[in-house]
Design a protein around this motif. Structure first.
Motif, PDB file in Angstrom:
ATOM      1  N   UNK A  38      31.565  51.964  50.048  1.00  0.00           N
ATOM      2  CA  UNK A  38      32.589  51.259  49.289  1.00  0.00           C
ATOM      3  C   UNK A  38      32.507  49.777  49.634  1.00  0.00           C
ATOM      4  N   UNK A  39      32.281  48.928  48.626  1.00  0.00           N
ATOM      5  CA  UNK A  39      32.220  47.482  48.810  1.00  0.00           C
ATOM      6  C   UNK A  39      33.444  46.855  48.144  1.00  0.00           C
ATOM      7  N   UNK A  40      34.151  46.002  48.892  1.00  0.00           N
ATOM      8  CA  UNK A  40      35.358  45.352  48.396  1.00  0.00           C
ATOM      9  C   UNK A  40      35.183  43.836  48.504  1.00  0.00           C
ATOM     10  N   UNK A  41      35.349  43.131  47.373  1.00  0.00           N
ATOM     11  CA  UNK A  41      35.049  41.706  47.310  1.00  0.00           C
ATOM     12  C   UNK A  41      36.071  40.985  46.435  1.00  0.00           C
ATOM     13  N   UNK A  42      36.469  39.769  46.838  1.00  0.00           N
ATOM     14  CA  UNK A  42      37.299  38.944  45.957  1.00  0.00           C
ATOM     15  C   UNK A  42      36.513  38.632  44.694  1.00  0.00           C
ATOM     16  N   UNK A  43      37.100  38.919  43.549  1.00  0.00           N
ATOM     17  CA  UNK A  43      36.388  38.755  42.281  1.00  0.00           C
ATOM     18  C   UNK A  43      36.078  37.301  41.958  1.00  0.00           C
ATOM     19  N   UNK A  44      36.820  36.356  42.531  1.00  0.00           N
ATOM     20  CA  UNK A  44      36.643  34.936  42.186  1.00  0.00           C
ATOM     21  C   UNK A  44      35.996  34.150  43.316  1.00  0.00           C
ATOM     22  N   UNK A  45      35.250  34.811  44.200  1.00  0.00           N
ATOM     23  CA  UNK A  45      34.665  34.098  45.338  1.00  0.00           C
ATOM     24  C   UNK A  45      33.169  33.897  45.152  1.00  0.00           C
ATOM     25  N   UNK A  46      32.682  32.741  45.628  1.00  0.00           N
ATOM     26  CA  UNK A  46      31.252  32.460  45.635  1.00  0.00           C
ATOM     27  C   UNK A  46      30.589  32.684  44.292  1.00  0.00           C
ATOM     28  N   UNK A  47      29.405  33.247  44.323  1.00  0.00           N
ATOM     29  CA  UNK A  47      28.646  33.444  43.086  1.00  0.00           C
ATOM     30  C   UNK A  47      29.174  34.607  42.265  1.00  0.00           C
ATOM     31  N   UNK A  48      30.184  35.326  42.769  1.00  0.00           N
ATOM     32  CA  UNK A  48      30.820  36.356  41.948  1.00  0.00           C
ATOM     33  C   UNK A  48      31.461  35.743  40.705  1.00  0.00           C
ATOM     34  N   UNK A  49      31.860  34.460  40.809  1.00  0.00           N
ATOM     35  CA  UNK A  49      32.512  33.789  39.683  1.00  0.00           C
ATOM     36  C   UNK A  49      31.607  33.782  38.452  1.00  0.00           C
TER      37      UNK A  49
END
Length: 321
Positions: free
Chosen positions: A264-275
């Motif tokens: 399970x990977x949990x990441x802020x949707x608006x962080x770094x290159x995820x934007x």
């Protein structure tokens, strides 16, 4: 024991002693026998060449590999042909690294496996189903099955050294998901330099930490699924840092049943290159053998991977609250 997790040539290594299995009345290995022989590879060092095959974009793909093992717990796999050409997996007994230059990705994690054999014995049985030849050597064929009777792995084990020479992994539907075959093997010591940390790999990420420590590291409260399949238990909380250097961090929560894993990977949707979705684009070019389910809640993206039916993965994903 996939993948965003290290590829595994052997999960429960050396499930054989020839004397134990040669008796005509001995088909299923007892838990005591498995416990006694699981450490057999600790005394064998070798180098080998072979082929690993897995499904990539719905079609079988075969990749040539070199494998190095130095007793008791050092391991290295080099992938020699596309699309994994250049990928190297190194385990030095304490830390493991998977370096993928094509995807510009590096995964680093500890090699701790405390208690996994007991968990494996709780969920699986091992049977001797025949004998064969593999890598030009006499081998015994073993079948690893879940307690419910589903075949999970077939192993060809060297009759003299107990090293696994060939393996087949079966997916949740019973089909061959992947296989590894050693074509030749040479039993000889391997230099320590083969198991040094690759220069392109970081030294620190991937260490197991507490849930509170991981929440602090990623800047949000790490959540856990309310549901995981029977037989699975938590295998640790780890920090995963994006290898592209953009700065975004993911919480990596892993579950295992002693043989297979759920990530399970949990990441802020608006962080770094995820934007800009660059991470997703990069991942799309990397071969993944697991099913994948995705959801987003309260600004956090959750990705769940595992060798399970997609409906089961979605059930896990929906249970994250």
């Amino acid at each position: 024991m996939k993948r965003l997790v290290l590829p595994v040539l052997i999960v429960v290594a050396g499930l054989l002693t020839w004397g134990l299995l040669s008796r005509a009345d001995q088909k299923m290995l007892s838990p005591q026998e498995v416990r006694r022989i699981v450490d057999a590879p600790d005394s064998s060092s070798y180098s080998a060449v072979g082929t690993t095959t897995f499904l990539y974009k719905g079609k079988p793909l075969s990749v040539r590999i070199k494998v190095f093992h130095d007793a008791p717990d050092k391991h290295r796999i080099e992938y020699l042909s596309s699309p994994l050409k250049g990928v190297t997996v190194v385990e030095n007994g304490e830390q493991a690294w998977r370096c993928d230059p094509q995807c510009q990705a590096v995964v680093s994690m500890d090699c701790s496996g405390s208690g996994r054999l007991g968990l494996f014995l709780d969920n699986y049985v091992v049977e001797r189903v025949g004998s064969d030849k593999a890598a030009g050597r006499s081998a015994s064929v073993l079948l690893v099955k879940s307690k419910s009777g589903q075949a999970k792995k077939r192993l060809w084990v060297d009759a003299k050294t107990y090293i696994i020479l060939r393996s087949e992994d079966y997916d949740a539907t019973g089909k061959v998901q992947s296989s590894t075959r050693l074509d030749s093997i040479r039993y000889t010591p391997v230099p320590d330099s083969m198991f040094a940390r690759p220069s392109s790999c970081p030294a620190g990420p991937g260490k197991v930490m507490s849930r509170a420590e991981l929440s602090k590291a990623v800047g949000f409260q790490v959540k856990s699924p309310g549901y995981v399949p029977k037989g699975y238990r938590i295998d640790g909380y780890r920090l995963y840092e994006c290898p592209c250097g953009c700065g975004h961090k993911s919480a990596y929560v892993r579950y295992t049943n002693g043989l297979e894993g759920i990530s399970v990977f949990e990441t802020r949707a608006n962080s770094g290159c995820m934007k800009e979705g660059k991470c997703d684009v990069g991942m799309a070019s990397c071969p993944l053998r697991d099913q994948l389910a995705f959801t987003s809640k309260d600004g956090i993206s959750f990705v769940v991977l595992g060798d399970l039916k997609l409906d089961e993965l979605r059930k896990i994903t929906i249970s994250i609250k």
